[in-house]
Scaffold this motif. Structure first.
Motif, PDB file in Angstrom:
ATOM      1  N   SER A   1     102.735  27.012  40.254  1.00 23.79           N
ATOM      2  CA  SER A   1     103.155  27.291  38.883  1.00 23.79           C
ATOM      3  C   SER A   1     104.329  26.381  38.552  1.00 23.79           C
ATOM      4  O   SER A   1     104.572  25.385  39.240  1.00 23.79           O
ATOM      5  CB  SER A   1     103.538  28.769  38.739  1.00 23.79           C
ATOM      6  OG  SER A   1     103.838  29.094  37.394  1.00 23.79           O
TER       7      SER A   1
ATOM      8  N   LEU B   1      96.678  38.594  39.568  1.00 29.64           N
ATOM      9  CA  LEU B   1      96.705  37.774  38.356  1.00 29.64           C
ATOM     10  C   LEU B   1      96.994  38.625  37.125  1.00 29.64           C
ATOM     11  O   LEU B   1      97.734  38.211  36.236  1.00 29.64           O
ATOM     12  CB  LEU B   1      95.386  37.021  38.182  1.00 29.64           C
ATOM     13  CG  LEU B   1      95.135  35.836  39.110  1.00 29.64           C
ATOM     14  CD1 LEU B   1      93.874  35.112  38.680  1.00 29.64           C
ATOM     15  CD2 LEU B   1      96.309  34.873  39.129  1.00 29.64           C
TER      16      LEU B   1
ATOM     17  N   PHE C   1      99.507  28.981  35.295  1.00 29.94           N
ATOM     18  CA  PHE C   1      98.730  28.912  36.533  1.00 29.94           C
ATOM     19  C   PHE C   1      98.235  27.489  36.793  1.00 29.94           C
ATOM     20  O   PHE C   1      97.575  26.895  35.951  1.00 29.94           O
ATOM     21  CB  PHE C   1      97.529  29.864  36.458  1.00 29.94           C
ATOM     22  CG  PHE C   1      97.914  31.310  36.319  1.00 29.94           C
ATOM     23  CD1 PHE C   1      98.413  32.006  37.410  1.00 29.94           C
ATOM     24  CD2 PHE C   1      97.773  31.974  35.111  1.00 29.94           C
ATOM     25  CE1 PHE C   1      98.770  33.354  37.289  1.00 29.94           C
ATOM     26  CE2 PHE C   1      98.122  33.313  34.983  1.00 29.94           C
ATOM     27  CZ  PHE C   1      98.627  34.003  36.072  1.00 29.94           C
TER      28      PHE C   1
ATOM     29  N   VAL D   1     105.373  37.064  42.369  1.00 28.93           N
ATOM     30  CA  VAL D   1     104.630  36.228  43.322  1.00 28.93           C
ATOM     31  C   VAL D   1     105.239  36.352  44.715  1.00 28.93           C
ATOM     32  O   VAL D   1     104.528  36.560  45.714  1.00 28.93           O
ATOM     33  CB  VAL D   1     104.611  34.748  42.875  1.00 28.93           C
ATOM     34  CG1 VAL D   1     104.010  33.869  43.971  1.00 28.93           C
ATOM     35  CG2 VAL D   1     103.828  34.580  41.583  1.00 28.93           C
TER      36      VAL D   1
ATOM     37  N   TYR E   1     104.486  28.668  48.247  1.00 24.35           N
ATOM     38  CA  TYR E   1     104.382  28.756  46.788  1.00 24.35           C
ATOM     39  C   TYR E   1     104.903  27.449  46.244  1.00 24.35           C
ATOM     40  O   TYR E   1     106.018  27.025  46.580  1.00 24.35           O
ATOM     41  CB  TYR E   1     105.213  29.937  46.301  1.00 24.35           C
ATOM     42  CG  TYR E   1     105.168  30.226  44.816  1.00 24.35           C
ATOM     43  CD1 TYR E   1     104.053  29.966  44.040  1.00 24.35           C
ATOM     44  CD2 TYR E   1     106.280  30.806  44.185  1.00 24.35           C
ATOM     45  CE1 TYR E   1     104.027  30.268  42.684  1.00 24.35           C
ATOM     46  CE2 TYR E   1     106.270  31.112  42.837  1.00 24.35           C
ATOM     47  CZ  TYR E   1     105.134  30.839  42.086  1.00 24.35           C
ATOM     48  OH  TYR E   1     105.115  31.134  40.742  1.00 24.35           O
TER      49      TYR E   1
ATOM     50  N   ARG F   1      92.245  32.136  41.454  1.00 19.51           N
ATOM     51  CA  ARG F   1      92.356  33.460  42.057  1.00 19.51           C
ATOM     52  C   ARG F   1      92.555  33.417  43.565  1.00 19.51           C
ATOM     53  O   ARG F   1      93.351  34.181  44.118  1.00 19.51           O
ATOM     54  CB  ARG F   1      91.105  34.291  41.743  1.00 19.51           C
ATOM     55  CG  ARG F   1      90.932  34.651  40.289  1.00 19.51           C
ATOM     56  CD  ARG F   1      89.636  35.424  40.088  1.00 19.51           C
ATOM     57  NE  ARG F   1      89.404  35.716  38.684  1.00 19.51           N
ATOM     58  CZ  ARG F   1      88.829  34.877  37.833  1.00 19.51           C
ATOM     59  NH1 ARG F   1      88.440  33.682  38.248  1.00 19.51           N
ATOM     60  NH2 ARG F   1      88.646  35.213  36.565  1.00 19.51           N
TER      61      ARG F   1
ATOM     62  N   LEU G   1     102.980  37.997  47.540  1.00 21.90           N
ATOM     63  CA  LEU G   1     102.352  37.047  48.457  1.00 21.90           C
ATOM     64  C   LEU G   1     103.190  36.777  49.702  1.00 21.90           C
ATOM     65  O   LEU G   1     102.680  36.215  50.677  1.00 21.90           O
ATOM     66  CB  LEU G   1     102.061  35.721  47.737  1.00 21.90           C
ATOM     67  CG  LEU G   1     101.136  35.797  46.519  1.00 21.90           C
ATOM     68  CD1 LEU G   1     100.791  34.395  46.037  1.00 21.90           C
ATOM     69  CD2 LEU G   1      99.865  36.575  46.841  1.00 21.90           C
TER      70      LEU G   1
ATOM     71  N   PRO H   1      99.077  28.825  45.902  1.00 19.93           N
ATOM     72  CA  PRO H   1      99.524  29.274  44.576  1.00 19.93           C
ATOM     73  C   PRO H   1     100.545  28.307  43.999  1.00 19.93           C
ATOM     74  O   PRO H   1     101.473  27.881  44.692  1.00 19.93           O
ATOM     75  CB  PRO H   1     100.155  30.648  44.863  1.00 19.93           C
ATOM     76  CG  PRO H   1     100.518  30.618  46.314  1.00 19.93           C
ATOM     77  CD  PRO H   1      99.494  29.746  46.976  1.00 19.93           C
TER      78      PRO H   1
ATOM     79  N   LEU I   1     100.658  39.524  37.240  1.00 26.40           N
ATOM     80  CA  LEU I   1     101.483  38.372  36.883  1.00 26.40           C
ATOM     81  C   LEU I   1     101.447  38.106  35.382  1.00 26.40           C
ATOM     82  O   LEU I   1     102.470  37.787  34.774  1.00 26.40           O
ATOM     83  CB  LEU I   1     101.019  37.139  37.652  1.00 26.40           C
ATOM     84  CG  LEU I   1     101.314  37.142  39.145  1.00 26.40           C
ATOM     85  CD1 LEU I   1     100.624  35.972  39.834  1.00 26.40           C
ATOM     86  CD2 LEU I   1     102.813  37.086  39.399  1.00 26.40           C
TER      87      LEU I   1
ATOM     88  N   HIS J   1     107.921  34.907  38.938  1.00 29.82           N
ATOM     89  CA  HIS J   1     108.076  34.320  40.275  1.00 29.82           C
ATOM     90  C   HIS J   1     108.502  35.369  41.303  1.00 29.82           C
ATOM     91  O   HIS J   1     108.069  35.319  42.460  1.00 29.82           O
ATOM     92  CB  HIS J   1     109.070  33.165  40.211  1.00 29.82           C
ATOM     93  CG  HIS J   1     108.694  32.114  39.210  1.00 29.82           C
ATOM     94  ND1 HIS J   1     107.468  31.479  39.233  1.00 29.82           N
ATOM     95  CD2 HIS J   1     109.370  31.605  38.144  1.00 29.82           C
ATOM     96  CE1 HIS J   1     107.406  30.620  38.228  1.00 29.82           C
ATOM     97  NE2 HIS J   1     108.542  30.682  37.555  1.00 29.82           N
TER      98      HIS J   1
ATOM     99  N   SER K   1      96.692  27.007  39.873  1.00 29.54           N
ATOM    100  CA  SER K   1      95.646  27.254  40.853  1.00 29.54           C
ATOM    101  C   SER K   1      94.983  28.586  40.514  1.00 29.54           C
ATOM    102  O   SER K   1      95.494  29.365  39.699  1.00 29.54           O
ATOM    103  CB  SER K   1      96.195  27.241  42.285  1.00 29.54           C
ATOM    104  OG  SER K   1      97.409  27.941  42.388  1.00 29.54           O
TER     105      SER K   1
ATOM    106  N   PHE L   1      96.117  32.733  44.569  1.00 27.66           N
ATOM    107  CA  PHE L   1      97.052  33.815  44.281  1.00 27.66           C
ATOM    108  C   PHE L   1      96.688  35.112  45.015  1.00 27.66           C
ATOM    109  O   PHE L   1      97.297  36.144  44.780  1.00 27.66           O
ATOM    110  CB  PHE L   1      97.161  34.041  42.776  1.00 27.66           C
ATOM    111  CG  PHE L   1      98.077  33.052  42.105  1.00 27.66           C
ATOM    112  CD1 PHE L   1      99.442  33.271  42.082  1.00 27.66           C
ATOM    113  CD2 PHE L   1      97.574  31.887  41.546  1.00 27.66           C
ATOM    114  CE1 PHE L   1     100.295  32.355  41.478  1.00 27.66           C
ATOM    115  CE2 PHE L   1      98.419  30.968  40.944  1.00 27.66           C
ATOM    116  CZ  PHE L   1      99.788  31.196  40.914  1.00 27.66           C
TER     117      PHE L   1
END
Length: 230
Positions: free
Chosen positions: A110, A5, A24, A142, A38, A28, A146, A108, A8, A139, A26, A31
């Motif tokens: 966004s 986080l 955000f 992310v 995603y 912690r 992830l 996650p 990001l 992005h 969602s 993410f």
């Protein structure tokens, strides 16, 4: 805020921090999850004038200091005056993720563009391209951190913009609504195997109606990918 986080938050350009919008959707836990999906909308709706105090900076501070680890805007907020989690868009997202075995609070989520507008048409094409470019490093981070197997986009236009940036050129599935409207949802795949879904927008299409529900297509493509990977 720590870990991804924090990383990001550093990807958000400083000039966007005072803009009405949000990042955000969602908390912690979502993410921190790798290898799932995603979820991306186009941009936050609402009124940037009436909601001028609801800035991107405020959203980041909420993620930093207030949001529970398990939290989702699609479940835990009241939108358009409706009870918590009961706006059409929220119900559609809850339905889709449930159908593919996921929880909004662990997914996650966004927006492709962080700045708020009343309608997509209220942002001109040049500004739109500029904003996507400014938000895209977020992005990319992310995706790199992830390693989602799929990006599920709310709205076909969102999916088209994302797939072009990721080189997801191959259309591998299509769902056409079984009603008079016949709107379509799509699945594309990049050479890396990453999937991009461009779905009808759940704020306009009623995904709870079996004749307009793309979740079976999404689930089928994800299951097929999982079988191929194993």
């Amino acid at each position: 805020m720590s870990g991804i986080l924090e990383d990001l938050a550093h990807q958000i350009p400083q000039e966007l921090m005072t803009v009405s919008g949000r990042v955000f959707y969602s908390g912690r836990r979502a993410f921190a999850n790798t290898g799932a999906v995603y979820l991306l909308g186009w941009n936050p709706g609402g009124d940037p004038d009436l909601q001028s105090g609801e800035t991107i900076s405020q959203c980041v501070e909420f993620a930093r200091n207030e949001a529970p680890d398990l939290w989702s805007a699609y479940c835990d907020e009241s939108w358009t005056g409706r009870p918590t989690g009961k706006a059409r868009l929220q119900l559609g997202v809850q339905h889709l993720l449930s159908k593919i075995g996921l929880s909004p609070r662990e997914t996650p989520a966004s927006n492709l563009i962080f700045a708020r507008s009343r309608q997509r048409s209220h942002i001109d094409d040049n500004t739109e391209r500029t904003l996507i470019g400014k938000c895209w490093p977020f992005h990319v981070t992310v995706i790199q951190r992830l390693r989602p197997r799929a990006i599920i986009c709310l709205g076909v236009a969102t999916g088209q913009a994302v797939r072009k940036r990721l080189g997801a050129a191959q259309e591998i599935a299509k769902y056409v609504e079984r009603n008079r409207r016949r709107w379509s949802s799509y699945a594309w795949q990049a050479s890396t195997g990453l999937l991009v879904f461009g779905l009808t927008h759940p704020g306009r299409a009623n995904w709870l109606d079996p004749s307009a529900d793309p979740s079976e297509m999404v689930g089928s493509v994800l299951r097929e990918q999982a079988c191929e990977a194993s």
